[in-house]
Design a protein around this motif. Sequence first.
Motif, PDB file in Angstrom:
ATOM      1  N   ALA A 179       0.848  -1.183   0.000  1.00  7.72           N
ATOM      2  CA  ALA A 179       0.000   0.000   0.000  1.00  7.72           C
ATOM      3  C   ALA A 179       0.888   1.239   0.000  1.00  7.72           C
ATOM      4  O   ALA A 179       1.978   1.235   0.576  1.00  7.72           O
ATOM      5  N   SER A 180       0.440   2.282  -0.659  1.00  8.85           N
ATOM      6  CA  SER A 180       1.247   3.493  -0.795  1.00  8.85           C
ATOM      7  C   SER A 180       0.648   4.619   0.035  1.00  8.85           C
ATOM      8  O   SER A 180      -0.377   5.183  -0.304  1.00  8.85           O
ATOM      9  N   GLY A 181       1.304   4.910   1.132  1.00  6.81           N
ATOM     10  CA  GLY A 181       0.889   5.947   2.060  1.00  6.81           C
ATOM     11  C   GLY A 181       1.161   5.491   3.470  1.00  6.81           C
ATOM     12  O   GLY A 181       1.117   4.289   3.763  1.00  6.81           O
ATOM     13  N   CYS A 182       1.488   6.437   4.339  1.00  5.29           N
ATOM     14  CA  CYS A 182       1.789   6.100   5.730  1.00  5.29           C
ATOM     15  C   CYS A 182       1.496   7.311   6.605  1.00  5.29           C
ATOM     16  O   CYS A 182       1.703   8.453   6.191  1.00  5.29           O
ATOM     17  N   ASN A 183       1.037   7.039   7.811  1.00  8.20           N
ATOM     18  CA  ASN A 183       0.785   8.111   8.764  1.00  8.20           C
ATOM     19  C   ASN A 183       2.041   8.490   9.551  1.00  8.20           C
ATOM     20  O   ASN A 183       2.032   9.464  10.288  1.00  8.20           O
ATOM     21  N   ASP A 242      12.631   2.275   4.569  1.00 12.09           N
ATOM     22  CA  ASP A 242      13.261   1.704   3.372  1.00 12.09           C
ATOM     23  C   ASP A 242      12.328   1.728   2.160  1.00 12.09           C
ATOM     24  O   ASP A 242      12.671   1.196   1.111  1.00 12.09           O
ATOM     25  N   THR A 243      11.147   2.327   2.302  1.00 14.10           N
ATOM     26  CA  THR A 243      10.215   2.436   1.178  1.00 14.10           C
ATOM     27  C   THR A 243       9.638   3.852   1.099  1.00 14.10           C
ATOM     28  O   THR A 243       8.426   4.039   1.220  1.00 14.10           O
ATOM     29  N   PRO A 244      10.485   4.861   0.870  1.00 14.47           N
ATOM     30  CA  PRO A 244       9.950   6.232   0.798  1.00 14.47           C
ATOM     31  C   PRO A 244       8.919   6.403  -0.313  1.00 14.47           C
ATOM     32  O   PRO A 244       8.031   7.244  -0.210  1.00 14.47           O
ATOM     33  N   TYR A 245       8.993   5.582  -1.358  1.00 13.94           N
ATOM     34  CA  TYR A 245       8.021   5.653  -2.443  1.00 13.94           C
ATOM     35  C   TYR A 245       6.646   5.164  -2.001  1.00 13.94           C
ATOM     36  O   TYR A 245       5.659   5.359  -2.712  1.00 13.94           O
ATOM     37  N   ALA A 246       6.568   4.529  -0.828  1.00  6.19           N
ATOM     38  CA  ALA A 246       5.283   4.073  -0.303  1.00  6.19           C
ATOM     39  C   ALA A 246       4.943   4.744   1.027  1.00  6.19           C
ATOM     40  O   ALA A 246       3.980   4.363   1.667  1.00  6.19           O
ATOM     41  N   SER A 247       5.740   5.723   1.427  1.00  6.58           N
ATOM     42  CA  SER A 247       5.436   6.407   2.677  1.00  6.58           C
ATOM     43  C   SER A 247       5.746   7.900   2.604  1.00  6.58           C
ATOM     44  O   SER A 247       4.849   8.723   2.591  1.00  6.58           O
ATOM     45  N   TRP A 248       7.020   8.275   2.527  1.00  6.34           N
ATOM     46  CA  TRP A 248       7.393   9.693   2.478  1.00  6.34           C
ATOM     47  C   TRP A 248       6.837  10.359   1.220  1.00  6.34           C
ATOM     48  O   TRP A 248       6.355  11.476   1.265  1.00  6.34           O
ATOM     49  N   ASN A 249       6.965   9.678   0.090  1.00  3.70           N
ATOM     50  CA  ASN A 249       6.499  10.205  -1.200  1.00  3.70           C
ATOM     51  C   ASN A 249       5.642   9.139  -1.873  1.00  3.70           C
ATOM     52  O   ASN A 249       6.096   8.455  -2.786  1.00  3.70           O
ATOM     53  N   PRO A 250       4.387   8.978  -1.434  1.00  2.00           N
ATOM     54  CA  PRO A 250       3.561   7.877  -1.949  1.00  2.00           C
ATOM     55  C   PRO A 250       3.398   7.904  -3.465  1.00  2.00           C
ATOM     56  O   PRO A 250       2.996   8.907  -4.039  1.00  2.00           O
ATOM     57  N   GLU A 251       3.753   6.793  -4.081  1.00  2.00           N
ATOM     58  CA  GLU A 251       3.606   6.621  -5.521  1.00  2.00           C
ATOM     59  C   GLU A 251       2.770   5.372  -5.765  1.00  2.00           C
ATOM     60  O   GLU A 251       2.765   4.455  -4.960  1.00  2.00           O
ATOM     61  N   GLY A 252       2.094   5.332  -6.879  1.00  2.00           N
ATOM     62  CA  GLY A 252       1.321   4.147  -7.221  1.00  2.00           C
ATOM     63  C   GLY A 252       0.045   4.518  -7.929  1.00  2.00           C
ATOM     64  O   GLY A 252      -0.143   5.647  -8.367  1.00  2.00           O
ATOM     65  N   GLU A 253      -0.837   3.526  -8.030  1.00  2.00           N
ATOM     66  CA  GLU A 253      -2.089   3.760  -8.718  1.00  2.00           C
ATOM     67  C   GLU A 253      -3.264   3.433  -7.808  1.00  2.00           C
ATOM     68  O   GLU A 253      -3.175   2.578  -6.927  1.00  2.00           O
ATOM     69  N   GLU A 254      -4.344   4.151  -8.026  1.00  2.00           N
ATOM     70  CA  GLU A 254      -5.585   3.885  -7.296  1.00  2.00           C
ATOM     71  C   GLU A 254      -6.239   2.649  -7.913  1.00  2.00           C
ATOM     72  O   GLU A 254      -6.490   2.614  -9.111  1.00  2.00           O
TER      73      GLU A 254
END
Length: 173
Positions: A26-30, A37-49
């Motif tokens: 999942a892409s996003g984090c509180n 180790d996954t900034p693309y899924a937390s700090w800078n969420p990337e992906g598709e809806e």
Amino acid sequence: MKVSEIFHSLQGEGKLLGIPSVFLRASGCNLRCTWCDTPYASWNPEGEELPVEQILDRVMAYPTGHVVLTGGEPLIFKEIPALIHVLKRAGKHITVETAGTLWPEGLERGAIDLASISPKLSNSTPWQRDAGRFAQVHERQRLNLDVLLAFARGAQGAIVDRQWKFVITRPAD
């Protein structure tokens, strides 16, 4: 639900080490852990809806009975209970990797086969990386004792088994 990636691999840690699994990241984090180790899924969420049905189709394309919901933080998404429900109906073993700061309402009894909970110690706060707003919010949210107790107690039967993981970076931890 914003999804960074869905892939097939071997579980690399914990009780199911070496088990072939489908990982849904999942892409996003509180939180904003300093050593994430996954900034693309937390700090800078990337992906598709993706809707739950499309996620199910992609997961079912892999020949394994184990699904790992990871992130970022998968439990921030309102679709997680529905996704877990359809994956369980499809016969999948569900592992949820979480910081244990949030609890999604609406999980059925036995919904999560294995909760892999990683409470964030003080070493996770990104004071050096970002001494501003993100560090302050992270520090406020990194521990939710009510939610951690719910995980420890099996969340009224929603969790079958659990494991705990702590990131240790220095002797003081």
